[in-house]
Design a protein around this motif. Structure first.
Motif, PDB file in Angstrom:
ATOM      1  N   GLN A  63       0.814  -1.211   0.000  1.00 30.80           N
ATOM      2  CA  GLN A  63       0.000   0.000   0.000  1.00 30.80           C
ATOM      3  C   GLN A  63       0.854   1.271   0.000  1.00 30.80           C
ATOM      4  OE1 GLN A  63       0.088  -2.196   2.487  1.00 30.80           O
ATOM      5  NE2 GLN A  63       0.077  -1.210   4.467  1.00 30.80           N
ATOM      6  N   ARG A  64       2.143   1.137   0.331  1.00 31.13           N
ATOM      7  CA  ARG A  64       3.003   2.321   0.338  1.00 31.13           C
ATOM      8  C   ARG A  64       3.244   2.859  -1.069  1.00 31.13           C
ATOM      9  NH1 ARG A  64       8.518   2.007  -0.739  1.00 31.13           N
ATOM     10  NH2 ARG A  64       9.305  -0.062  -1.164  1.00 31.13           N
ATOM     11  N   PHE A  65       2.898   2.081  -2.106  1.00 32.24           N
ATOM     12  CA  PHE A  65       3.090   2.520  -3.478  1.00 32.24           C
ATOM     13  C   PHE A  65       1.958   3.408  -3.987  1.00 32.24           C
ATOM     14  CE2 PHE A  65       5.719  -1.308  -3.211  1.00 32.24           C
ATOM     15  CZ  PHE A  65       6.915  -0.791  -3.649  1.00 32.24           C
ATOM     16  N   PHE A  66       0.909   3.576  -3.211  1.00 34.16           N
ATOM     17  CA  PHE A  66      -0.202   4.448  -3.618  1.00 34.16           C
ATOM     18  C   PHE A  66       0.374   5.832  -3.897  1.00 34.16           C
ATOM     19  CE2 PHE A  66      -4.135   6.601  -3.821  1.00 34.16           C
ATOM     20  CZ  PHE A  66      -5.160   5.682  -3.814  1.00 34.16           C
ATOM     21  N   PRO A  67       0.129   6.417  -5.084  1.00 35.78           N
ATOM     22  CA  PRO A  67       0.723   7.721  -5.408  1.00 35.78           C
ATOM     23  C   PRO A  67       0.309   8.805  -4.403  1.00 35.78           C
ATOM     24  CG  PRO A  67      -0.293   6.737  -7.346  1.00 35.78           C
ATOM     25  CD  PRO A  67      -0.686   5.896  -6.166  1.00 35.78           C
ATOM     26  N   PRO A  68       1.269   9.485  -3.786  1.00 32.10           N
ATOM     27  CA  PRO A  68       0.954  10.478  -2.765  1.00 32.10           C
ATOM     28  C   PRO A  68       0.017  11.587  -3.247  1.00 32.10           C
ATOM     29  CG  PRO A  68       3.305  10.009  -2.763  1.00 32.10           C
ATOM     30  CD  PRO A  68       2.713   9.308  -3.951  1.00 32.10           C
TER      31      PRO A  68
ATOM     32  N   ALA B 244      -5.469  13.806  -2.717  1.00 35.03           N
ATOM     33  CA  ALA B 244      -6.671  14.296  -3.377  1.00 35.03           C
ATOM     34  C   ALA B 244      -7.846  13.324  -3.262  1.00 35.03           C
ATOM     35  CB  ALA B 244      -6.367  14.563  -4.859  1.00 35.03           C
ATOM     36  N   GLY B 245      -7.621  12.139  -2.680  1.00 37.17           N
ATOM     37  CA  GLY B 245      -8.685  11.152  -2.536  1.00 37.17           C
ATOM     38  C   GLY B 245      -9.076  10.507  -3.859  1.00 37.17           C
ATOM     39  N   ILE B 246      -8.118  10.400  -4.770  1.00 37.31           N
ATOM     40  CA  ILE B 246      -8.384   9.848  -6.099  1.00 37.31           C
ATOM     41  C   ILE B 246      -7.958   8.385  -6.156  1.00 37.31           C
ATOM     42  CG2 ILE B 246      -7.796  10.011  -8.551  1.00 37.31           C
ATOM     43  CD1 ILE B 246      -7.342  13.027  -8.054  1.00 37.31           C
ATOM     44  N   GLU B 247      -8.853   7.531  -6.629  1.00 39.13           N
ATOM     45  CA  GLU B 247      -8.551   6.121  -6.850  1.00 39.13           C
ATOM     46  C   GLU B 247      -8.208   5.920  -8.322  1.00 39.13           C
ATOM     47  OE1 GLU B 247     -12.187   4.277  -5.524  1.00 39.13           O
ATOM     48  OE2 GLU B 247     -11.402   4.085  -3.503  1.00 39.13           O
ATOM     49  N   GLY B 248      -7.514   4.815  -8.629  1.00 33.24           N
ATOM     50  CA  GLY B 248      -7.172   4.567 -10.020  1.00 33.24           C
ATOM     51  C   GLY B 248      -6.623   3.182 -10.246  1.00 33.24           C
ATOM     52  N   MET B 249      -6.147   2.970 -11.464  1.00 34.20           N
ATOM     53  CA  MET B 249      -5.558   1.681 -11.823  1.00 34.20           C
ATOM     54  C   MET B 249      -4.472   1.897 -12.847  1.00 34.20           C
ATOM     55  SD  MET B 249      -6.292   0.805 -15.188  1.00 34.20           S
ATOM     56  CE  MET B 249      -6.059  -0.926 -15.173  1.00 34.20           C
ATOM     57  N   ALA B 250      -3.595   0.916 -12.927  1.00 37.75           N
ATOM     58  CA  ALA B 250      -2.564   0.912 -13.961  1.00 37.75           C
ATOM     59  C   ALA B 250      -2.272  -0.531 -14.333  1.00 37.75           C
ATOM     60  CB  ALA B 250      -1.299   1.599 -13.473  1.00 37.75           C
ATOM     61  N   GLN B 251      -2.006  -0.735 -15.607  1.00 33.61           N
ATOM     62  CA  GLN B 251      -1.626  -2.056 -16.098  1.00 33.61           C
ATOM     63  C   GLN B 251      -0.241  -1.935 -16.712  1.00 33.61           C
ATOM     64  OE1 GLN B 251      -4.385  -3.880 -18.761  1.00 33.61           O
ATOM     65  NE2 GLN B 251      -3.149  -5.701 -19.014  1.00 33.61           N
ATOM     66  N   VAL B 252       0.642  -2.853 -16.320  1.00 39.47           N
ATOM     67  CA  VAL B 252       1.999  -2.865 -16.860  1.00 39.47           C
ATOM     68  C   VAL B 252       2.247  -4.188 -17.572  1.00 39.47           C
ATOM     69  CG1 VAL B 252       2.921  -1.246 -15.159  1.00 39.47           C
ATOM     70  CG2 VAL B 252       3.028  -3.680 -14.697  1.00 39.47           C
ATOM     71  N   LEU B 253       3.139  -4.139 -18.533  1.00 35.64           N
ATOM     72  CA  LEU B 253       3.521  -5.327 -19.289  1.00 35.64           C
ATOM     73  C   LEU B 253       5.026  -5.482 -19.162  1.00 35.64           C
ATOM     74  CD1 LEU B 253       2.499  -7.564 -21.215  1.00 35.64           C
ATOM     75  CD2 LEU B 253       3.014  -5.999 -23.100  1.00 35.64           C
ATOM     76  N   CYS B 254       5.465  -6.651 -18.730  1.00 38.20           N
ATOM     77  CA  CYS B 254       6.883  -6.917 -18.459  1.00 38.20           C
ATOM     78  C   CYS B 254       7.277  -8.258 -19.059  1.00 38.20           C
ATOM     79  CB  CYS B 254       7.135  -7.002 -16.952  1.00 38.20           C
ATOM     80  SG  CYS B 254       6.552  -5.603 -15.989  1.00 38.20           S
ATOM     81  N   THR B 255       8.563  -8.536 -19.014  1.00 39.84           N
ATOM     82  CA  THR B 255       9.098  -9.848 -19.360  1.00 39.84           C
ATOM     83  C   THR B 255       9.679 -10.469 -18.096  1.00 39.84           C
ATOM     84  OG1 THR B 255       9.649  -9.107 -21.591  1.00 39.84           O
ATOM     85  CG2 THR B 255      10.776 -11.084 -20.793  1.00 39.84           C
TER      86      THR B 255
ATOM     87  N   GLY C 218      -0.079   9.538 -11.366  1.00 36.74           N
ATOM     88  CA  GLY C 218       1.044   8.762 -10.869  1.00 36.74           C
ATOM     89  C   GLY C 218       0.795   7.279 -10.699  1.00 36.74           C
ATOM     90  N   PHE C 219      -0.363   6.770 -11.154  1.00 32.01           N
ATOM     91  CA  PHE C 219      -0.657   5.350 -10.970  1.00 32.01           C
ATOM     92  C   PHE C 219       0.253   4.452 -11.807  1.00 32.01           C
ATOM     93  CE2 PHE C 219      -4.746   7.327  -9.696  1.00 32.01           C
ATOM     94  CZ  PHE C 219      -4.741   6.910  -8.379  1.00 32.01           C
ATOM     95  N   GLY C 220       0.599   4.880 -13.005  1.00 33.32           N
ATOM     96  CA  GLY C 220       1.498   4.088 -13.844  1.00 33.32           C
ATOM     97  C   GLY C 220       2.874   3.956 -13.224  1.00 33.32           C
ATOM     98  N   GLY C 221       3.431   5.076 -12.774  1.00 30.93           N
ATOM     99  CA  GLY C 221       4.742   5.040 -12.123  1.00 30.93           C
ATOM    100  C   GLY C 221       4.720   4.220 -10.853  1.00 30.93           C
ATOM    101  N   ALA C 222       3.620   4.323 -10.100  1.00 33.04           N
ATOM    102  CA  ALA C 222       3.491   3.546  -8.865  1.00 33.04           C
ATOM    103  C   ALA C 222       3.452   2.048  -9.168  1.00 33.04           C
ATOM    104  CB  ALA C 222       2.229   3.964  -8.115  1.00 33.04           C
ATOM    105  N   ALA C 223       2.735   1.664 -10.220  1.00 33.78           N
ATOM    106  CA  ALA C 223       2.666   0.252 -10.588  1.00 33.78           C
ATOM    107  C   ALA C 223       4.033  -0.263 -11.036  1.00 33.78           C
ATOM    108  CB  ALA C 223       1.627   0.039 -11.693  1.00 33.78           C
ATOM    109  N   LEU C 224       4.795   0.562 -11.761  1.00 33.87           N
ATOM    110  CA  LEU C 224       6.138   0.158 -12.173  1.00 33.87           C
ATOM    111  C   LEU C 224       7.046  -0.054 -10.962  1.00 33.87           C
ATOM    112  CD1 LEU C 224       6.731   2.465 -15.257  1.00 33.87           C
ATOM    113  CD2 LEU C 224       6.439  -0.023 -15.274  1.00 33.87           C
ATOM    114  N   LYS C 225       6.974   0.837  -9.983  1.00 33.02           N
ATOM    115  CA  LYS C 225       7.774   0.676  -8.761  1.00 33.02           C
ATOM    116  C   LYS C 225       7.344  -0.582  -8.015  1.00 33.02           C
ATOM    117  CE  LYS C 225       8.644   5.576  -8.038  1.00 33.02           C
ATOM    118  NZ  LYS C 225       8.284   6.740  -7.218  1.00 33.02           N
ATOM    119  N   MET C 226       6.042  -0.812  -7.966  1.00 34.92           N
ATOM    120  CA  MET C 226       5.517  -1.968  -7.248  1.00 34.92           C
ATOM    121  C   MET C 226       6.013  -3.271  -7.859  1.00 34.92           C
ATOM    122  SD  MET C 226       1.534  -2.985  -6.688  1.00 34.92           S
ATOM    123  CE  MET C 226       1.114  -1.293  -6.406  1.00 34.92           C
ATOM    124  N   VAL C 227       5.893  -3.427  -9.184  1.00 33.37           N
ATOM    125  CA  VAL C 227       6.275  -4.698  -9.801  1.00 33.37           C
ATOM    126  C   VAL C 227       7.777  -4.938  -9.735  1.00 33.37           C
ATOM    127  CG1 VAL C 227       4.230  -4.820 -11.274  1.00 33.37           C
ATOM    128  CG2 VAL C 227       6.358  -3.861 -12.202  1.00 33.37           C
TER     129      VAL C 227
END
Length: 137
Positions: free
Chosen positions: A37-42, A47-58, A79-88
């Motif tokens: 949960q620490r990866f949630f974009p600050p 701002a109380g905004i929810e979201g999603m991001a999909q990443v594709l990796c090898t 910042g959801f895309g960047g957060a998902a990249l950090k998470m994965v």
């Protein structure tokens, strides 16, 4: 403010796009960071905004995810895309899918949903019920 994340993982064989895609139930994902949960974009959190991001990796031969890119993000500019990249980058994929096929070299699609509030399985735990271990839900 309670935050929670849900994840949907889908690995697809890079060399055989016609093959049935692997689902999150087909691969073992080890979360090396127990506080996902620490990866949630600050910015979005404030701002109380929810979201999603999909990443594709090898998946590399050591189970790490490489060559990751954001393929979808909503809403954008939060910042959801960047957060998902950090998470994965903290994930490790087991060497074999549950059907015993190798995972190295396969593409891995991962969707992270960032939600505010208690997780639907209860506020007492950040782990989803049925987790295989404390580090791998």
């Amino acid at each position: 403010m309670l935050l929670w994340l849900t994840f949907v993982a889908l690995a697809v064989a890079e060399s055989a796009p016609e093959a049935t895609p692997l689902t999150a139930r087909d691969v073992q994902v080890k979360y090396t960071d127990p506080q996902l949960q620490r990866f949630f974009p600050p910015k979005a959190q404030r701002a109380g905004i929810e979201g999603m991001a999909q990443v594709l990796c090898t998946i590399d031969r050591n189970g790490r995810l490489a060559d990751c890119e954001v393929v979808r993000e909503t809403p954008t500019e939060q910042g959801f895309g960047g957060a998902a990249l950090k998470m994965v980058s903290t994930f490790r994929i087991g060497p074999q899918a549950k059907d015993s096929s190798p995972t190295a070299g396969r593409r891995f699609s991962y969707q992270a949903k960032f939600r505010i509030g208690p997780p639907p399985w209860g506020p007492a735990s950040w782990e989803k019920p049925g987790a295989e271990s404390a580090a791998a839900p």
